[in-house]
Design an enzyme around this catalytic site. Structure first.
Site, PDB file in Angstrom:
ATOM      1  N   GLU A  51      -1.019  -5.496   8.701  1.00 46.69           N
ATOM      2  CA  GLU A  51      -0.294  -4.793   9.768  1.00 46.69           C
ATOM      3  C   GLU A  51      -0.933  -5.085  11.121  1.00 46.69           C
ATOM      4  O   GLU A  51      -2.167  -5.105  11.242  1.00 46.69           O
ATOM      5  CB  GLU A  51      -0.320  -3.280   9.501  1.00 46.69           C
ATOM      6  CG  GLU A  51       0.488  -2.882   8.280  1.00 46.69           C
ATOM      7  CD  GLU A  51       0.565  -1.377   8.070  1.00 46.69           C
ATOM      8  OE1 GLU A  51       0.219  -0.607   8.993  1.00 46.69           O
ATOM      9  OE2 GLU A  51       0.984  -0.971   6.974  1.00 46.69           O
ATOM     10  N   ASP A  70       0.845  -1.203   0.000  1.00 49.02           N
ATOM     11  CA  ASP A  70       0.000   0.000   0.000  1.00 49.02           C
ATOM     12  C   ASP A  70       0.878   1.250   0.000  1.00 49.02           C
ATOM     13  O   ASP A  70       0.380   2.377  -0.065  1.00 49.02           O
ATOM     14  CB  ASP A  70      -1.016  -0.006   1.153  1.00 49.02           C
ATOM     15  CG  ASP A  70      -0.376   0.004   2.529  1.00 49.02           C
ATOM     16  OD1 ASP A  70       0.872  -0.049   2.625  1.00 49.02           O
ATOM     17  OD2 ASP A  70      -1.128   0.049   3.526  1.00 49.02           O
ATOM     18  N   SER A  71       2.223   1.046  -0.001  1.00 51.20           N
ATOM     19  CA  SER A  71       3.140   2.159  -0.238  1.00 51.20           C
ATOM     20  C   SER A  71       2.905   2.756  -1.625  1.00 51.20           C
ATOM     21  O   SER A  71       3.394   3.852  -1.917  1.00 51.20           O
ATOM     22  CB  SER A  71       4.596   1.694  -0.106  1.00 51.20           C
ATOM     23  OG  SER A  71       4.811   0.533  -0.884  1.00 51.20           O
ATOM     24  N   LYS A  81      -0.723  -9.414   3.134  1.00 52.04           N
ATOM     25  CA  LYS A  81       0.030  -8.888   4.281  1.00 52.04           C
ATOM     26  C   LYS A  81      -0.897  -8.010   5.109  1.00 52.04           C
ATOM     27  O   LYS A  81      -1.678  -7.232   4.557  1.00 52.04           O
ATOM     28  CB  LYS A  81       1.251  -8.088   3.815  1.00 52.04           C
ATOM     29  CG  LYS A  81       2.042  -7.488   4.981  1.00 52.04           C
ATOM     30  CD  LYS A  81       3.390  -6.953   4.557  1.00 52.04           C
ATOM     31  CE  LYS A  81       3.360  -5.611   3.902  1.00 52.04           C
ATOM     32  NZ  LYS A  81       2.738  -4.537   4.721  1.00 52.04           N
ATOM     33  N   GLU A 125       9.359  -3.641  10.626  1.00 49.85           N
ATOM     34  CA  GLU A 125       9.670  -2.323  10.053  1.00 49.85           C
ATOM     35  C   GLU A 125      10.053  -1.332  11.142  1.00 49.85           C
ATOM     36  O   GLU A 125       9.368  -1.231  12.182  1.00 49.85           O
ATOM     37  CB  GLU A 125       8.458  -1.783   9.264  1.00 49.85           C
ATOM     38  CG  GLU A 125       8.726  -0.388   8.706  1.00 49.85           C
ATOM     39  CD  GLU A 125       7.742   0.090   7.646  1.00 49.85           C
ATOM     40  OE1 GLU A 125       6.835  -0.675   7.280  1.00 49.85           O
ATOM     41  OE2 GLU A 125       7.898   1.247   7.204  1.00 49.85           O
ATOM     42  N   ASP A 183      -0.917  -6.236  -0.165  1.00 47.22           N
ATOM     43  CA  ASP A 183      -1.089  -5.553   1.118  1.00 47.22           C
ATOM     44  C   ASP A 183      -2.569  -5.268   1.361  1.00 47.22           C
ATOM     45  O   ASP A 183      -3.236  -4.709   0.489  1.00 47.22           O
ATOM     46  CB  ASP A 183      -0.350  -4.212   1.036  1.00 47.22           C
ATOM     47  CG  ASP A 183       0.499  -3.941   2.244  1.00 47.22           C
ATOM     48  OD1 ASP A 183       0.428  -4.719   3.215  1.00 47.22           O
ATOM     49  OD2 ASP A 183       1.243  -2.946   2.199  1.00 47.22           O
TER      50      ASP A 183
HETATM   51  O1  KIV Z   1       3.521  -1.073   1.675  1.00 52.68           O
HETATM   52  C1  KIV Z   1       4.702  -1.461   1.666  1.00 52.68           C
HETATM   53  O2  KIV Z   1       5.441  -1.277   0.701  1.00 52.68           O
HETATM   54  C2  KIV Z   1       5.194  -2.173   2.839  1.00 52.68           C
HETATM   55  C3  KIV Z   1       6.661  -2.477   2.902  1.00 52.68           C
HETATM   56  C4  KIV Z   1       7.407  -1.244   3.177  1.00 52.68           C
HETATM   57  C5  KIV Z   1       6.963  -3.559   3.846  1.00 52.68           C
HETATM   58  O3  KIV Z   1       4.444  -2.468   3.704  1.00 52.68           O
END
Ligand code: KIV
Length: 265
Positions: free
Chosen positions: A117, A46-47, A115, A184, A85
């Site tokens: 959080e 989600d970056s 993924k 992280e 994510d």
């Molecule tokens: O969203 C992302 O790119 C991430 C990584 C930085 C682990 O969660």
């Protein structure tokens, strides 16, 4: 055809004492290039909100946006394990919601894992998703979706009680059935301790050299994000390369040297 990387291979890389490599990707050309370079895991992070969409943080990112990026990455990827994510508010409201949204990444996007959080507080959600055969990668420490609680992007594990809480988070994520966990923004010493305590691999970003693997945002590695981060090594200056190429094109158009006769029909 080269052998596809699975979640079992990720555990084996750790067990063999090798390092796991992970990078973010958000579109077809990047996925094709990173996959053929041999990366183990492609994370549709989600970056994307920060480095592709230009949002201030990851909070505005939606399910539909990550699914769009996931589908593009799936078309460029042949071998790497693909993890999507789960964006803010796609898994926090209820377990049925979280299962449904995790399933969308596999069904509509072609991802092979998701993924999430969070640690102790999200343990039941991770377990519920793993129980319907969707592999989950955990993500603890500096979790960008919690930016407002943390009061900014702050290294975790330094304050009184934080290290114990983060170790408890890591153990909860493992116990819930996650196949790996991203650490992280935590101190190298704490990341080393967590890595020693866990059976599953740890994948670090800003977490020192002792994790089972490393992840970076591809735009940081290539010099395309416009930011300089202490923990992110920049391997190329693609902003400069692109800017120079575009300036040459502009000059050539203005001078009339592009297109040439050979470039015309
Ligand atoms: O969203 C992302 O790119 C991430 C990584 C930085 C682990 O969660």
């Amino acid at each position: 055809m080269e052998k596809k990387v699975t979640v079992l291979d990720i555990q084996k890389i750790k067990d063999d004492g090798r390092k796991i490599t992970m990078l973010t990707a958000y579109d077809y050309p990047f996925a094709r290039i990173l996959d053929s370079a041999g990366v183990d895991i492609l994370l549709v992070g989600d970056s994307s909100g920060s480095v592709v969409a230009g949002y201030e943080n990851t909070l505005p990112v939606t399910m539909d946006e990550v699914i769009y990026h996931t589908r593009a990455v799936a078309r460029g990827r042949k071998k790497a394990l693909m993890v999507s994510d789960m964006p803010f508010m796609s898994y926090q409201l209820s377990i049925p919601d979280a299962r449904f949204n995790a399933g969308r990444f596999l069904k509509e996007g072609g991802a092979e894992a998701v993924k999430i959080e969070g640690g102790v507080q999200i343990k039941d959600t991770i377990k519920a998703i793993v129980e319907i055969d969707i592999p989950v990668m955990g993500h603890i420490g500096l979790t960008p979706q919690s930016i407002h609680r943390m009061g900014g992007y702050k290294i975790q594990g330094r304050k009184e009680g934080q290290a114990e809480a983060l170790l408890a988070d890591a153990l909860a994520v493992e116990e819930a059935g996650a196949f790996a966990v991203v650490l992280e923004g935590v101190t190298a010493a704490l990341a080393e301790k967590i890595t020693r305590e866990l059976r599953i691999p740890t994948i670090g970003i800003g977490a020192g050299p002792h994790c089972s693997g490393q992840v970076l945002v591809i735009h940081d590695l290539l010099g395309l994000s416009g930011r300089k981060l202490k923990f992110a090594r920049q391997y190329a200056d693609m902003e400069k390369v692109m800017s120079e190429a575009v300036k040459k094109y502009l000059d050539d158009v203005k001078s009339g040297s592009f297109p040439s006769e050979e470039e015309s029909f």
